[in-house]
Design a protein around this motif. Structure first.
Motif, mmCIF file in Angstrom:
data_model
loop_
_atom_site.group_PDB
_atom_site.id
_atom_site.type_symbol
_atom_site.label_atom_id
_atom_site.label_comp_id
_atom_site.label_asym_id
_atom_site.label_seq_id
_atom_site.Cartn_x
_atom_site.Cartn_y
_atom_site.Cartn_z
ATOM 1 N N GLN A 4 0.831 -1.200 0.000
ATOM 2 C CA GLN A 4 0.000 0.000 0.000
ATOM 3 C C GLN A 4 0.870 1.257 0.000
ATOM 4 O OE1 GLN A 4 -3.184 0.466 -0.333
ATOM 5 N NE2 GLN A 4 -4.157 -1.507 0.108
ATOM 6 N N LEU A 5 1.957 1.214 0.749
ATOM 7 C CA LEU A 5 2.896 2.341 0.772
ATOM 8 C C LEU A 5 3.509 2.543 -0.609
ATOM 9 C CD1 LEU A 5 6.237 3.009 1.175
ATOM 10 C CD2 LEU A 5 4.521 4.509 2.181
ATOM 11 N N TYR A 6 3.811 1.448 -1.282
ATOM 12 C CA TYR A 6 4.336 1.542 -2.652
ATOM 13 C C TYR A 6 3.323 2.234 -3.566
ATOM 14 C CZ TYR A 6 5.301 0.283 -7.451
ATOM 15 O OH TYR A 6 5.494 0.351 -8.811
ATOM 16 N N CYS A 7 2.053 1.880 -3.441
ATOM 17 C CA CYS A 7 1.013 2.484 -4.280
ATOM 18 C C CYS A 7 0.981 3.998 -4.082
ATOM 19 C CB CYS A 7 -0.352 1.884 -3.958
ATOM 20 S SG CYS A 7 -0.515 0.133 -4.392
ATOM 21 N N TYR A 8 1.146 4.418 -2.845
ATOM 22 C CA TYR A 8 1.207 5.848 -2.550
ATOM 23 C C TYR A 8 2.370 6.493 -3.307
ATOM 24 C CZ TYR A 8 2.368 10.122 -0.018
ATOM 25 O OH TYR A 8 2.695 11.419 0.291
ATOM 26 N N LEU A 9 3.537 5.865 -3.253
ATOM 27 C CA LEU A 9 4.709 6.421 -3.933
ATOM 28 C C LEU A 9 4.513 6.472 -5.441
ATOM 29 C CD1 LEU A 9 7.648 4.692 -1.984
ATOM 30 C CD2 LEU A 9 6.787 7.021 -1.701
ATOM 31 N N ALA A 10 3.939 5.412 -6.010
ATOM 32 C CA ALA A 10 3.730 5.354 -7.463
ATOM 33 C C ALA A 10 2.800 6.472 -7.917
ATOM 34 C CB ALA A 10 3.163 3.991 -7.856
ATOM 35 N N TYR A 11 1.732 6.685 -7.183
ATOM 36 C CA TYR A 11 0.761 7.716 -7.550
ATOM 37 C C TYR A 11 1.333 9.119 -7.338
ATOM 38 C CZ TYR A 11 -3.557 10.474 -7.475
ATOM 39 O OH TYR A 11 -4.525 11.412 -7.722
ATOM 40 N N GLU A 12 1.959 9.328 -6.193
ATOM 41 C CA GLU A 12 2.497 10.649 -5.870
ATOM 42 C C GLU A 12 3.679 11.020 -6.751
ATOM 43 O OE1 GLU A 12 1.327 13.000 -3.848
ATOM 44 O OE2 GLU A 12 -0.410 11.728 -3.430
ATOM 45 N N PHE A 13 4.510 10.037 -7.114
ATOM 46 C CA PHE A 13 5.636 10.362 -7.988
ATOM 47 C C PHE A 13 5.136 10.806 -9.358
ATOM 48 C CE2 PHE A 13 8.721 9.417 -11.307
ATOM 49 C CZ PHE A 13 9.812 10.138 -10.850
ATOM 50 N N ASP A 14 4.104 10.149 -9.870
ATOM 51 C CA ASP A 14 3.543 10.544 -11.169
ATOM 52 C C ASP A 14 3.046 11.986 -11.115
ATOM 53 O OD1 ASP A 14 2.415 9.866 -13.906
ATOM 54 O OD2 ASP A 14 0.571 10.396 -12.838
ATOM 55 N N LYS A 15 2.333 12.339 -10.048
ATOM 56 C CA LYS A 15 1.859 13.724 -9.877
ATOM 57 C C LYS A 15 3.040 14.691 -9.809
ATOM 58 C CE LYS A 15 -1.048 14.658 -6.677
ATOM 59 N NZ LYS A 15 -1.720 14.642 -5.345
ATOM 60 N N PHE A 16 4.036 14.306 -9.032
ATOM 61 C CA PHE A 16 5.239 15.129 -8.854
ATOM 62 C C PHE A 16 5.936 15.357 -10.193
ATOM 63 C CE2 PHE A 16 9.893 14.915 -8.401
ATOM 64 C CZ PHE A 16 10.133 16.044 -7.627
ATOM 65 N N TRP A 17 6.098 14.308 -10.978
ATOM 66 C CA TRP A 17 6.797 14.382 -12.262
ATOM 67 C C TRP A 17 6.069 15.317 -13.237
ATOM 68 C CZ3 TRP A 17 11.443 12.587 -13.978
ATOM 69 C CH2 TRP A 17 11.651 12.542 -15.361
#
Length: 304
Positions: free
Chosen positions: A251-264
């Motif tokens: 679940q923590l990974y999912c957070y990173l995947a979604y947030e990194f896309d937004k960040f990028w």
């Protein structure tokens, strides 16, 4: 030279505090409050990271074998361990009825974090094996979840590049993170299918595109390193009232995947060649968040 002196003074003070001063401070406060340090922590800090972090430090700093053994207690022995600590510290349940339960929660979280790291490490060390049907099926499942309308021409094909793998055979991309990388990708795609497809579409942007799968595996490495360093303790202590499991890591990974896309997308890098710089910037942002005592890194999807 000044920096060396400062470090030396800091080391001497820390040694003096942990080996001498801390003991007598604890003794004095107990005489005044009639409560041991763990009792004061369990009643003086709110549940979650503020309490469990302090309890963990107290146990780690103790020279008492019973207390130090509690750091690695098995999940089914937590209640017995808490009772042993109460006996060791002469804590009477009638005088402090909430202590035992609060302590058990802390012990579950502390020892559970250690077990979680072992589970994650075992999965990371498990290499992708084309001879194992389970591994192959998981890889094919990833494709079907992300692009269900397109059929793979063959197992080894350039089509894998459409979801961000480097070569014709994705197995070579899992070398660093092993099955942990693939498991994270599949978990994200299976539990947040629409979000994962949205992120995949962003990764195919003509100007802001990036390799979806490769970046995903890179984020697995980020999550793994944060777990290994202990940086994820505040997040798990705040979000999991018992022992954190593999699902919580995914679940923590999912957070990173979604947030990194937004960040990028928001940062608008000139090209994918700047990935490492922006990856480190994102990493620093996450680490700064994890320094907050009330941090909870949940995947919250923007409603548009």
């Amino acid at each position: 030279m000044r920096r060396v002196r400062a470090r030396m003074l800091e080391f001497l003070w820390q040694h003096f505090y942990t080996s001498f001063l801390r003991f007598w401070l604890k003794w004095f406060i107990r005489q005044v409050t009639r409560k041991c340090e763990l009792q004061r922590i369990c009643s003086g800090y709110k549940q979650g990271a503020p309490r469990t972090v302090q309890a963990e430090y107290s146990l780690e700093s103790s020279k008492n074998k019973v207390l130090r053994a509690a750091l690695n207690v098995e999940e089914n022995m937590v209640e017995e361990c808490a009772e042993a600590i109460m006996m060791e510290k002469k804590v009477v349940s009638q005088k402090d009825p909430t202590f035992k339960l609060n302590l058990q929660v802390c012990l579950l979280q502390i020892s559970g974090y250690k077990r979680l790291y072992v589970s994650v490490e075992d999965l990371r060390k498990q290499m992708f094996d084309s001879e194992k049907a389970e591994h192959e099926n998981m890889l094919l499942k990833l494709w079907d979840l992300l692009v269900p309308s397109v059929k793979l021409e063959s197992r080894i094909t350039k089509q894998w590049g459409d979801i961000g793998f480097q070569g014709d055979d994705p197995k070579t991309d899992f070398r660093g993170m092993g099955m942990l990388g693939l498991t994270n990708l599949v978990f994200f795609s299976e539990n947040y299918t629409d979000v994962a497809r949205q992120v995949l579409s962003h990764s195919n942007h003509p100007k802001l595109g990036y390799s979806y799968a490769i970046v995903g595996i890179n984020l697995t490495e980020m999550a793994y390193s944060l777990l290994k360093s202990g940086a994820l303790k505040p997040h798990f202590y705040n979000t999991v009232p018992q022992s954190p499991k593999l699902e919580h890591f995914h679940q923590l990974y999912c957070y990173l995947a979604y947030e990194f896309d937004k960040f990028w997308i928001e940062e608008k890098p000139e090209s994918i060649m700047e990935f490492n710089r922006y990856r480190e910037k994102f990493h620093d942002q996450v680490k700064k968040q994890l320094e907050e005592p009330d941090v909870t890194l949940y995947l919250r999807v923007d409603c548009k």
